[in-house]
Design a protein around this motif. Structure first.
Motif, PDB file in Angstrom:
ATOM      1  N   VAL A 200      -3.215 -19.437  61.465  1.00 26.38           N
ATOM      2  CA  VAL A 200      -2.732 -18.221  60.806  1.00 26.38           C
ATOM      3  C   VAL A 200      -2.777 -17.059  61.782  1.00 26.38           C
ATOM      4  CG1 VAL A 200      -3.127 -16.615  58.905  1.00 26.38           C
ATOM      5  CG2 VAL A 200      -3.579 -19.055  58.595  1.00 26.38           C
ATOM      6  N   ARG A 201      -1.705 -16.311  61.795  1.00 27.45           N
ATOM      7  CA  ARG A 201      -1.680 -15.028  62.507  1.00 27.45           C
ATOM      8  C   ARG A 201      -1.355 -13.973  61.466  1.00 27.45           C
ATOM      9  NH1 ARG A 201      -0.644 -18.994  65.956  1.00 27.45           N
ATOM     10  NH2 ARG A 201      -1.531 -18.845  68.060  1.00 27.45           N
ATOM     11  N   PRO A 202      -2.393 -13.353  60.895  1.00 31.00           N
ATOM     12  CA  PRO A 202      -2.207 -12.472  59.732  1.00 31.00           C
ATOM     13  C   PRO A 202      -1.220 -11.345  60.016  1.00 31.00           C
ATOM     14  CG  PRO A 202      -4.523 -12.982  60.056  1.00 31.00           C
ATOM     15  CD  PRO A 202      -3.809 -13.474  61.274  1.00 31.00           C
ATOM     16  N   THR A 203      -0.452 -11.013  59.001  1.00 30.63           N
ATOM     17  CA  THR A 203       0.550  -9.963  59.107  1.00 30.63           C
ATOM     18  C   THR A 203       0.327  -8.917  58.022  1.00 30.63           C
ATOM     19  OG1 THR A 203       2.047 -11.243  57.686  1.00 30.63           O
ATOM     20  CG2 THR A 203       2.276 -11.531  60.079  1.00 30.63           C
ATOM     21  N   VAL A 204       0.868  -7.740  58.250  1.00 30.92           N
ATOM     22  CA  VAL A 204       0.814  -6.652  57.273  1.00 30.92           C
ATOM     23  C   VAL A 204       2.149  -6.620  56.534  1.00 30.92           C
ATOM     24  CG1 VAL A 204       0.471  -4.179  56.909  1.00 30.92           C
ATOM     25  CG2 VAL A 204      -0.747  -5.349  58.764  1.00 30.92           C
ATOM     26  N   ASP A 205       2.093  -6.695  55.197  1.00 31.84           N
ATOM     27  CA  ASP A 205       3.341  -6.749  54.435  1.00 31.84           C
ATOM     28  C   ASP A 205       3.860  -5.348  54.129  1.00 31.84           C
ATOM     29  OD1 ASP A 205       1.983  -5.723  52.225  1.00 31.84           O
ATOM     30  OD2 ASP A 205       1.992  -7.600  51.092  1.00 31.84           O
ATOM     31  N   GLU A 206       4.949  -5.287  53.353  1.00 32.71           N
ATOM     32  CA  GLU A 206       5.594  -4.003  53.086  1.00 32.71           C
ATOM     33  C   GLU A 206       4.764  -3.082  52.206  1.00 32.71           C
ATOM     34  OE1 GLU A 206       7.568  -6.969  50.128  1.00 32.71           O
ATOM     35  OE2 GLU A 206       6.462  -6.987  52.034  1.00 32.71           O
ATOM     36  N   TYR A 207       3.695  -3.599  51.594  1.00 32.33           N
ATOM     37  CA  TYR A 207       2.807  -2.764  50.778  1.00 32.33           C
ATOM     38  C   TYR A 207       1.566  -2.327  51.546  1.00 32.33           C
ATOM     39  CZ  TYR A 207       5.735  -4.626  47.052  1.00 32.33           C
ATOM     40  OH  TYR A 207       6.811  -4.966  46.268  1.00 32.33           O
ATOM     41  N   GLY A 208       1.495  -2.677  52.829  1.00 29.99           N
ATOM     42  CA  GLY A 208       0.329  -2.332  53.628  1.00 29.99           C
ATOM     43  C   GLY A 208      -0.828  -3.293  53.455  1.00 29.99           C
ATOM     44  N   LEU A 209      -0.581  -4.434  52.795  1.00 22.69           N
ATOM     45  CA  LEU A 209      -1.609  -5.448  52.583  1.00 22.69           C
ATOM     46  C   LEU A 209      -1.537  -6.495  53.688  1.00 22.69           C
ATOM     47  CD1 LEU A 209      -0.850  -5.977  48.803  1.00 22.69           C
ATOM     48  CD2 LEU A 209      -2.854  -4.794  49.693  1.00 22.69           C
TER      49      LEU A 209
ATOM     50  N   VAL B 203       1.831 -16.356  44.468  1.00 22.07           N
ATOM     51  CA  VAL B 203       1.858 -14.944  44.849  1.00 22.07           C
ATOM     52  C   VAL B 203       2.851 -14.170  43.988  1.00 22.07           C
ATOM     53  CG1 VAL B 203       2.343 -13.333  46.738  1.00 22.07           C
ATOM     54  CG2 VAL B 203       1.187 -15.519  47.211  1.00 22.07           C
ATOM     55  N   GLY B 204       2.427 -13.009  43.530  1.00 21.57           N
ATOM     56  CA  GLY B 204       3.306 -12.132  42.767  1.00 21.57           C
ATOM     57  C   GLY B 204       2.632 -10.795  42.502  1.00 21.57           C
ATOM     58  N   HIS B 205       3.428  -9.792  42.182  1.00 17.91           N
ATOM     59  CA  HIS B 205       2.928  -8.450  41.831  1.00 17.91           C
ATOM     60  C   HIS B 205       2.007  -7.894  42.923  1.00 17.91           C
ATOM     61  CE1 HIS B 205       4.651  -8.551  37.788  1.00 17.91           C
ATOM     62  NE2 HIS B 205       4.188  -9.783  37.659  1.00 17.91           N
ATOM     63  N   ARG B 206       2.428  -8.037  44.173  1.00 16.87           N
ATOM     64  CA  ARG B 206       1.608  -7.500  45.266  1.00 16.87           C
ATOM     65  C   ARG B 206       1.514  -5.979  45.203  1.00 16.87           C
ATOM     66  NH1 ARG B 206       4.485  -8.759  50.058  1.00 16.87           N
ATOM     67  NH2 ARG B 206       6.241  -9.261  48.706  1.00 16.87           N
ATOM     68  N   ASP B 207       2.512  -5.346  44.612  1.00 23.36           N
ATOM     69  CA  ASP B 207       2.452  -3.895  44.464  1.00 23.36           C
ATOM     70  C   ASP B 207       1.272  -3.468  43.609  1.00 23.36           C
ATOM     71  OD1 ASP B 207       3.895  -5.184  42.331  1.00 23.36           O
ATOM     72  OD2 ASP B 207       4.504  -3.213  41.602  1.00 23.36           O
ATOM     73  N   VAL B 208       0.882  -4.321  42.652  1.00 22.02           N
ATOM     74  CA  VAL B 208      -0.286  -4.020  41.817  1.00 22.02           C
ATOM     75  C   VAL B 208      -1.561  -4.039  42.666  1.00 22.02           C
ATOM     76  CG1 VAL B 208      -1.702  -4.846  39.889  1.00 22.02           C
ATOM     77  CG2 VAL B 208       0.803  -4.828  39.701  1.00 22.02           C
ATOM     78  N   LEU B 209      -1.667  -4.983  43.575  1.00 26.21           N
ATOM     79  CA  LEU B 209      -2.835  -5.023  44.461  1.00 26.21           C
ATOM     80  C   LEU B 209      -2.904  -3.750  45.302  1.00 26.21           C
ATOM     81  CD1 LEU B 209      -2.816  -8.709  45.797  1.00 26.21           C
ATOM     82  CD2 LEU B 209      -3.664  -7.802  43.619  1.00 26.21           C
ATOM     83  N   ALA B 210      -1.760  -3.309  45.802  1.00 25.92           N
ATOM     84  CA  ALA B 210      -1.746  -2.076  46.594  1.00 25.92           C
ATOM     85  C   ALA B 210      -2.161  -0.878  45.744  1.00 25.92           C
ATOM     86  CB  ALA B 210      -0.359  -1.860  47.192  1.00 25.92           C
ATOM     87  N   GLU B 211      -1.702  -0.864  44.497  1.00 24.22           N
ATOM     88  CA  GLU B 211      -2.065   0.234  43.595  1.00 24.22           C
ATOM     89  C   GLU B 211      -3.574   0.325  43.412  1.00 24.22           C
ATOM     90  OE1 GLU B 211      -1.676   1.345  38.836  1.00 24.22           O
ATOM     91  OE2 GLU B 211      -0.313  -0.140  39.710  1.00 24.22           O
ATOM     92  N   PHE B 212      -4.251  -0.830  43.379  1.00 25.69           N
ATOM     93  CA  PHE B 212      -5.694  -0.845  43.174  1.00 25.69           C
ATOM     94  C   PHE B 212      -6.474  -0.912  44.490  1.00 25.69           C
ATOM     95  CE2 PHE B 212      -4.323  -2.168  38.905  1.00 25.69           C
ATOM     96  CZ  PHE B 212      -5.146  -1.369  38.121  1.00 25.69           C
ATOM     97  N   ASP B 213      -5.819  -0.607  45.586  1.00 25.91           N
ATOM     98  CA  ASP B 213      -6.473  -0.430  46.899  1.00 25.91           C
ATOM     99  C   ASP B 213      -7.110  -1.705  47.457  1.00 25.91           C
ATOM    100  OD1 ASP B 213      -5.795   2.288  47.058  1.00 25.91           O
ATOM    101  OD2 ASP B 213      -7.542   2.846  45.858  1.00 25.91           O
ATOM    102  N   PHE B 214      -6.526  -2.863  47.156  1.00 26.90           N
ATOM    103  CA  PHE B 214      -6.948  -4.062  47.873  1.00 26.90           C
ATOM    104  C   PHE B 214      -6.477  -3.958  49.317  1.00 26.90           C
ATOM    105  CE2 PHE B 214      -7.405  -5.537  43.576  1.00 26.90           C
ATOM    106  CZ  PHE B 214      -8.409  -6.487  43.627  1.00 26.90           C
TER     107      PHE B 214
END
Length: 306
Positions: A199-208, A155-166
């Motif tokens: 798994v109990r899915p969570t929302v991270d600081e990027y909204g993912l 896992v890395g660059h999660r901010d990039v995923l948020a930028e591209f609306d994943f």
């Protein structure tokens, strides 16, 4: 009611682009195994999240990718070793088979060329280029990604995923620590399959939404698997079915994952048949949802916003 998610890391040769000696048998098995899994999922009407390397959407390319800021030599194998093997470089027919399946599969992003997103040398520019190239390649097939699966769960660059609306990604789960610790966890799960993480899915600081993994379906192989199967049963089937049953009782998610290239023999196919049939039975009994990663993310977000 709990849920089952099955995610499939569809890579063909790209999963080994950074290997000096790729496992030839695994790479060569991947195309037939991809179709086997599609047929198996169709038999049981089981939707999966197919995380596809973006390069597989292409019909052809020059192997140079001059507009991609990849590290020097990253595409060298494609230009040399794979030049005469389009079957490990491209997979548009397999992508189309997945999209045209009567089962409502999700096609997710597995980067463009299987770079490792936690590599300290992978700049944000390179991460953006990997995601952008995959999105562009998929768009030609009418695919709009919602979920992202990091190559090797790095896992890395999660901010990039948020930028591209994943909307979500498959996180690392509990697969941390050194090799000894990971091996101990595997052995512990074989002895006590109820130790497989739900798994109990969570929302991270990027909204993912982090839809973490529960169990890699081919993480107990070689001599250990052979001995256990002969003396007792397939340990992974036992873990997976127990995890599915626990998820149905505990209102949690059991997230199973694999690569097509893991399914190389009849006993591998038998494992998959048993796990999928068990899940379908629980669903048909009204005890289990079978969801894609994107569907889990939508449900989690709706609950947070309610």
């Amino acid at each position: 009611m709990g849920s089952l998610v099955v995610s499939v890391d569809a890579e063909l040769g790209w999963g080994f682009a950074d290997h000096d000696e790729p496992p030839t048998a695994r790479v060569d098995a991947a195309r037939d195994a991809w179709r086997f899994l599609l047929d198996l999922f169709q038999t049981h009407d089981l939707p999966a999240t197919w995380a596809v390397v973006g390069h597989l959407f292409l019909e052809d390319c020059d192997g140079v990718h001059a507009d991609h800021p990849a590290p020097e030599g990253w595409f060298a194998r494609e230009r040399s070793h794979w030049r005469s093997r389009p079957g490990v470089r491209f997979g548009p027919n397999l992508v189309q088979a997945t999209l045209s399946s009567p089962v409502d599969h999700e096609v997710a992003c597995h980067s463009f060329s299987h770079v490792l997103f936690d590599d300290p040398d992978l700049t944000r520019e390179m991460a953006r280029a990997e995601v952008r190239a995959a999105i562009d390649a998929a768009a030609d097939h009418g695919v709009d990604f919602e979920s992202f699966v990091f190559p090797r769960n790095r896992v890395g660059h999660r901010d990039v995923l948020a930028e591209f609306d994943f909307s979500c990604y498959r996180g690392r789960g509990t697969a941390t620590g050194g090799r000894v610790r990971r091996t101990a966890r595997k052995l512990g799960s074989v002895i006590d399959p109820d130790r497989v993480d739900l798994v109990r899915p969570t929302v991270d600081e990027y909204g993912l939404v982090d839809v973490g993994p529960s169990l890699f379906l081919f993480g107990f192989e070689g001599w250990a698997r052979s001995v256990t199967e002969r003396a007792w049963c397939d340990p992974i089937v036992r873990q997976a079915t127990r995890g599915i049953d626990r998820a149905s009782r505990e209102d949690a998610v059991c997230h199973l994952w694999l690569h097509p290239n893991n399914v190389r023999s009849e006993r591998d196919r038998r494992r998959m048949r048993e796990v999928v049939a068990h899940a379908a039975t629980r669903r048909d009994e009204g005890e289990l949802r079978i969801e894609t990663m994107a569907e889990v993310a939508d449900r989690v977000r709706a609950a947070v916003e309610a």
